[in-house]
Design a protein around this motif. Structure first.
Motif, PDB file in Angstrom:
ATOM      1  N   HIS A 144       0.791  -1.306   0.070  1.00 49.99           N
ATOM      2  CA  HIS A 144       0.037   0.047   0.076  1.00 49.99           C
ATOM      3  C   HIS A 144       0.932   1.336   0.003  1.00 49.99           C
ATOM      4  O   HIS A 144       0.273   2.449  -0.372  1.00 49.99           O
ATOM      5  N   ILE A 145       2.120   1.069   0.286  1.00 52.49           N
ATOM      6  CA  ILE A 145       2.900   2.443   0.499  1.00 52.49           C
ATOM      7  C   ILE A 145       2.996   3.009  -0.870  1.00 52.49           C
ATOM      8  O   ILE A 145       3.324   4.321  -0.979  1.00 52.49           O
ATOM      9  N   VAL A 146       2.990   2.187  -1.822  1.00 57.26           N
ATOM     10  CA  VAL A 146       3.162   2.618  -3.296  1.00 57.26           C
ATOM     11  C   VAL A 146       1.715   2.669  -3.950  1.00 57.26           C
ATOM     12  O   VAL A 146       2.006   2.744  -5.100  1.00 57.26           O
ATOM     13  N   ASP A 147       0.848   2.750  -3.280  1.00 55.62           N
ATOM     14  CA  ASP A 147      -0.439   2.956  -3.952  1.00 55.62           C
ATOM     15  C   ASP A 147      -0.546   4.032  -5.055  1.00 55.62           C
ATOM     16  O   ASP A 147      -0.957   3.797  -6.419  1.00 55.62           O
ATOM     17  N   SER A 148       0.006   5.133  -4.702  1.00 58.21           N
ATOM     18  CA  SER A 148      -0.251   6.413  -5.619  1.00 58.21           C
ATOM     19  C   SER A 148       0.873   6.202  -6.565  1.00 58.21           C
ATOM     20  O   SER A 148       0.492   6.632  -7.654  1.00 58.21           O
ATOM     21  N   MET A 149       2.148   5.590  -6.407  1.00 61.20           N
ATOM     22  CA  MET A 149       2.919   5.425  -7.271  1.00 61.20           C
ATOM     23  C   MET A 149       2.537   4.453  -8.548  1.00 61.20           C
ATOM     24  O   MET A 149       2.676   4.771  -9.866  1.00 61.20           O
ATOM     25  N   VAL A 150       1.913   3.330  -8.100  1.00 59.55           N
ATOM     26  CA  VAL A 150       1.279   2.512  -9.185  1.00 59.55           C
ATOM     27  C   VAL A 150       0.224   2.795  -9.635  1.00 59.55           C
ATOM     28  O   VAL A 150       0.247   2.752 -11.081  1.00 59.55           O
ATOM     29  N   ASN A 151      -0.456   3.957  -9.174  1.00 55.33           N
ATOM     30  CA  ASN A 151      -1.505   4.786  -9.998  1.00 55.33           C
ATOM     31  C   ASN A 151      -0.829   5.431 -11.246  1.00 55.33           C
ATOM     32  O   ASN A 151      -1.292   5.387 -12.181  1.00 55.33           O
ATOM     33  N   GLN A 152       0.105   6.125 -10.934  1.00 60.44           N
ATOM     34  CA  GLN A 152       0.863   7.014 -12.083  1.00 60.44           C
ATOM     35  C   GLN A 152       1.369   5.873 -13.092  1.00 60.44           C
ATOM     36  O   GLN A 152       1.128   6.176 -14.385  1.00 60.44           O
ATOM     37  N   HIS A 153       1.870   4.913 -12.495  1.00 58.15           N
ATOM     38  CA  HIS A 153       2.354   4.196 -13.613  1.00 58.15           C
ATOM     39  C   HIS A 153       1.559   3.294 -14.467  1.00 58.15           C
ATOM     40  O   HIS A 153       1.444   3.288 -15.678  1.00 58.15           O
ATOM     41  N   ILE A 154       0.189   2.857 -14.070  1.00 65.98           N
ATOM     42  CA  ILE A 154      -0.748   2.355 -14.611  1.00 65.98           C
ATOM     43  C   ILE A 154      -1.368   3.391 -15.607  1.00 65.98           C
ATOM     44  O   ILE A 154      -1.731   3.228 -16.765  1.00 65.98           O
ATOM     45  N   LYS A 155      -1.583   4.562 -15.016  1.00 67.45           N
ATOM     46  CA  LYS A 155      -1.928   5.692 -16.055  1.00 67.45           C
ATOM     47  C   LYS A 155      -1.305   5.855 -17.270  1.00 67.45           C
ATOM     48  O   LYS A 155      -1.487   6.085 -18.468  1.00 67.45           O
ATOM     49  N   TRP A 156       0.514   6.066 -16.969  1.00 67.40           N
ATOM     50  CA  TRP A 156       1.395   5.926 -18.005  1.00 67.40           C
ATOM     51  C   TRP A 156       0.954   4.976 -19.105  1.00 67.40           C
ATOM     52  O   TRP A 156       1.193   5.062 -20.324  1.00 67.40           O
ATOM     53  N   LEU A 157       0.952   3.720 -18.488  1.00 66.75           N
ATOM     54  CA  LEU A 157       0.994   2.633 -19.340  1.00 66.75           C
ATOM     55  C   LEU A 157      -0.418   2.652 -20.311  1.00 66.75           C
ATOM     56  O   LEU A 157      -0.420   2.274 -21.522  1.00 66.75           O
ATOM     57  N   ARG A 158      -1.504   2.914 -19.607  1.00 61.30           N
ATOM     58  CA  ARG A 158      -2.870   3.167 -20.447  1.00 61.30           C
ATOM     59  C   ARG A 158      -2.677   4.127 -21.669  1.00 61.30           C
ATOM     60  O   ARG A 158      -3.192   3.947 -22.656  1.00 61.30           O
ATOM     61  N   THR A 159      -2.148   5.165 -21.267  1.00 61.54           N
ATOM     62  CA  THR A 159      -1.958   6.136 -22.243  1.00 61.54           C
ATOM     63  C   THR A 159      -0.884   5.734 -23.329  1.00 61.54           C
ATOM     64  O   THR A 159      -0.946   6.075 -24.406  1.00 61.54           O
ATOM     65  N   SER A 160       0.223   5.334 -23.067  1.00 59.26           N
ATOM     66  CA  SER A 160       1.370   4.619 -23.757  1.00 59.26           C
ATOM     67  C   SER A 160       0.416   3.717 -24.882  1.00 59.26           C
ATOM     68  O   SER A 160       0.987   3.677 -26.173  1.00 59.26           O
ATOM     69  N   ARG A 161      -0.371   2.812 -24.440  1.00 61.45           N
ATOM     70  CA  ARG A 161      -0.870   2.182 -25.126  1.00 61.45           C
ATOM     71  C   ARG A 161      -1.706   2.537 -26.368  1.00 61.45           C
ATOM     72  O   ARG A 161      -1.862   2.101 -27.429  1.00 61.45           O
ATOM     73  N   ARG A 162      -2.015   3.848 -26.476  1.00 57.63           N
ATOM     74  CA  ARG A 162      -2.676   4.620 -27.407  1.00 57.63           C
ATOM     75  C   ARG A 162      -1.876   5.415 -28.062  1.00 57.63           C
ATOM     76  O   ARG A 162      -2.355   6.291 -28.964  1.00 57.63           O
TER      77      ARG A 162
END
Length: 792
Positions: free
Chosen positions: A493-511
């Motif tokens: 959970h300590i990196v909840d916010s960091m993984v949020n950002q990485h997931i958003k990065w991957l989702r955008t990169s896929r497009r």
């Protein structure tokens, strides 16, 4: 303070070229914030030239432009491979401006050419519907770091430098970002950087003095105290201070030259002369005014050098003629007629310092990791699988078995060095110690005779900061490598916010077709909620899975393998995958082996399936009840419950369903791995009671399955915040996940069974009562629990 620089060798011509490039970048940054027409000011500005909504951040942009300009010169003059991480990521106008100037932006987006028309599109699209974000986002060529959430720039930079020995990663750290906990920890990354096998990181701490509305801590420290702090972190700081452009240009050029020369000397000493002393790596402290070269006053209030320049210094340009006049004067102060020709192209002087081809910061392949990515050499699973003669006949630690596979991966990548395992001081605790047969733990600080497995060239990375582990691995993956993050489940959970950002990065990169897929971010969550014998309630939280499953379905995957061979199969898939965040939850304690490798592969490919050998169906009719399970401990409890039902209620038709891929519970329309209704109904039935034992919080299963026809018949048991330091079986009893409670649930929910099986139910309740007294007297679980094995 020792801040001596190599004397600047800038000629007047070089100085003029650097200043021209910097002024051009500043002009383009201001234009993006304000203009939607008249990009070259070929006529006086009118309100119609101004965007209706003024968005973006000016205050940090001139400092970022200065760094970009001078990094260009160093890269071009010295032939360096470089990447820059822009910590003040909200300074998007600056990085976009530089990408457009160097041509990498137009090559990536041909509809935004280096012409007047292209400049107009660059301006109009910024922070505009259908355009590009105001941050340094995935859409920005050359970027691996958005900076929407501050604190992670330096750890990303180090992750990019690991195992890239020829790479210089410059990292601009805003002084607001420098106040965050993750950034404070990131300074210690220099104790893990190997000057032989890794590249170098050049931090540039940009002290412009202010955040959104307040001064910044480091900018207000006395200079000597700041110097002591940075030296205490192990750096040798170089200082650049001023507000006169010519003076600052000369000082910045000297500081950059000095820093690069010191880095080169340290690397040469380590690589050629065998020097093992940890370098005191250089860094640059850059003090320039916030909003430098912008309006000095607006409406009688100071702006340049204050927090008022943070975002949009002139906010009433459409309605206030004086603001419009100030904006035009501000733009013309850069003398755009000297910087762009009549067609809007940058002049030769502006481009004199810009490198060519992939040496440009916007074109570096290191910022598009898929260009560098190679398939990971995962050894055959047959070499590591455990033998299963019959279900439940033996037990192994799943993560210890996985450790053997990871050792094979580490050994197979020994020469290419593109695989790392990170974790907060828990590799051996999580039973992955086989890795140390292939590599050591990265360490550049002092060593003592009692230390074990420390190595300057190690590729296991342990530091007691989940933020650093996450950031290192993200930077490593984004620049074309592979890895795994092993963590205690509760503290992911300590990196909840960091993984949020990485997931958003991957989702955008896929497009973005120009961004190639990168290796997935793989989590192994172990030392999980059900086995915290040493720790207790503080270490009991299975909610990271809930957090992940809230995110983009096209990116996130969650697996709960029930035994060693299913863990091998899931890990093999995750390590080979691209552009996902894979979360694998698996215990480190010995667990019964249920499936052979062949069966495990088939089961994992399905994601969910009936274990015919575990139930009592004969195929002639639908089951009376379905026992579902997901997770290693819930699976054991369900099988123990099925065993009890077979003995006490042999006439009952029981189906056992195990779920490995938890997203299978979702409808197919909501997740690519979700089951169509027809498949779900066939597996769980439409109208029979389903007793589901789940590893985590029970309401997650309800949320995933709420649209299913049989949801009203679904009863989920899981963790409900009941915990302490206690016996393993007491943990499941406390949370009503134990085998006896599951049998009671079956009796309560199968129509007509309650009356016929009242004696069985009472016997189950009696065992639970006896359990409570037994553990308090003996300190261990009941013999029938400790000695249980599958006998079906």
């Amino acid at each position: 303070m020792s801040d001596t620089h190599t004397p600047s060798t800038l000629s007047d011509q070089d100085l003029a070229a650097l200043d021209a490039h910097w002024r051009a970048a500043n002009y383009l940054a201001v234009g993006q914030i304000y203009l939607m027409a008249n990009p070259l000011l070929t006529r006086p500005l009118t309100p119609e030239d101004i965007k209706p909504r003024l968005l973006g951040h000016w205050g940090t942009s001139p400092g970022l432009n200065l760094v970009h300009t001078h990094l260009n010169r160093v890269v071009k003059d010295r032939g360096i491979e470089a990447l820059c991480v822009w910590g003040p990521g909200h300074g998007g106008p600056a990085v976009l401006a530089n990408a457009w100037l160097e041509g990498s932006y137009s090559e990536t987006y041909p509809d935004v050419p280096r012409t007047t028309e292209g400049m107009g599109r660059l301006f109009e699209q910024f922070s505009f519907p259908g355009g590009v974000p105001s941050h340094v986002a995935p859409e920005t060529p050359g970027s691996i770091h958005e900076g929407g959430e501050l604190g992670y720039a330096l750890t990303h930079a180090y992750g990019a430098a690991f195992d890239h020995p020829g790479l210089l990663v410059t990292c601009v750290i805003g002084d607001g970002e420098a106040e965050t906990g993750p950034l404070a920890a990131s300074w210690h990354s220099d104790k893990f950087l190997d000057p032989v096998h890794d590249g170098a990181v050049l931090p540039v701490l940009h002290l412009n003095g202010y955040k959104i509305a307040n001064p910044t801590v480091l900018a207000r420290l006395p200079e000597g105290e700041l110097d002591q702090l940075l030296r205490g972190y192990g750096h040798d700081p170089l200082y650049v201070t001023g507000d006169d452009p010519a003076t600052v240009h000369r000082a910045m050029a000297a500081a950059m030259d000095t820093a690069v020369e010191r880095i080169t000397a340290y690397q040469r000493a380590a690589r050629e002369d065998g020097v093992t002393e940890r370098p005191r790596w250089p860094m640059i402290v850059l003090r320039t005014p916030k909003g430098w070269t912008g309006p000095k006053e607006v409406d009688g209030l100071p702006v340049e050098g204050t927090w008022r320049s943070h975002q949009v210094p002139l906010s009433g340009v459409r309605d206030n003629p004086e603001h419009l006049r100030q904006l035009e004067a501000w733009l013309r102060s850069y003398r755009p007629e000297e910087l762009f020709d009549a067609d809007g192209r940058p002049t030769e002087q502006v481009l004199a310092c810009v490198p060519e081809g992939t040496a440009r910061l916007g074109s570096t392949p290191y910022a598009n990791g898929g260009l560098l990515l190679r398939d990971l050499p995962v050894p055959p699973l047959e070499d590591h699988a455990v033998r299963v003669d019959r279900p439940g006949s033996a037990s192994h630690s799943p993560t210890q078995v996985l450790g053997g596979l990871l050792e094979g991966v580490m050994a197979a990548t020994a020469e290419r060095r593109d695989f790392r395992v990170v974790g907060p001081d828990e590799t051996a605790s999580n039973r992955l110690q086989a890795l140390y047969r292939a590599t050591g733990k990265a360490w550049q600080a002092q060593t003592l005779p009692t230390d074990e497995h420390l190595a300057r060239d190690g590729r296991v990375m342990e530091v007691l900061s989940e933020h650093l582990c996450q950031g290192w691995l993200e930077g490593y993956l984004l620049t074309g490598r592979h890895g795994l993050f092993s963590s205690y489940e509760a503290f992911a959970h300590i990196v909840d916010s960091m993984v949020n950002q990485h997931i958003k990065w991957l989702r955008t990169s896929r497009r973005l077709p120009w961004r190639l897929p990168i290796a997935s971010l793989n989590y192994l969550l172990t030392s999980h909620v059900w086995r915290q014998d040493h720790n207790g309630f503080s270490h009991q939280d299975p909610g990271f899975v809930d957090h992940i499953l809230n995110k983009s379905p096209e990116v996130v995957r969650v697996y709960l393998p029930p035994d060693a061979n299913t863990l091998l199969s899931v890990a093999d898939h995750a390590l080979r995958s691209r552009d996902y965040v894979n979360v694998i939850v698996a215990g480190k304690q010995p667990t019964f082996d249920w499936l052979t490798l062949e069966e495990a592969r088939a089961h994992c490919a399905r994601g969910a399936g009936a274990w015919e050998w575990a139930g009592t169906e004969d195929g002639s009719r639908e089951p009376d009840v379905v026992l579902g399970c997901a997770g290693d401990v819930p699976t054991q409890e369900v099988l123990a419950a099925a065993d009890l039902l077979r003995r006490h209620l042999p006439e009952l038709a029981v189906r056992v369903v195990n779920v490995v891929d938890i997203a299978r519970m979702l409808p197919h329309e909501e997740h690519p791995h979700g089951m169509p209704d027809s498949e779900y109904d066939a597996l769980f039935t439409r109208d029979k009671p389903v007793i589901f034992a789940y590893h985590g919080y029970p309401w997650l299963i309800h949320r995933l399955a709420y649209r299913r026809a049989g949801h009203a018949n679904l009863h989920v048991r899981g963790y409900k915040e009941e915990g302490t330091t206690t016996t393993p079986f007491d943990m499941v009893v406390r949370n009503d996940l134990d085998r006896y409670r599951l049998v009671m649930d079956v009796i309560d929910r199968v129509p007509g069974l309650g009356v016929r099986a009242v004696a069985v139910r009472q016997a189950m309740a009696d065992v639970r009562t006896r359990h409570h007294a037994w553990i308090r007297e003996h300190g261990v679980d009941l013999p029938e629990v400790e000695e249980w094995s599958w006998s079906g």
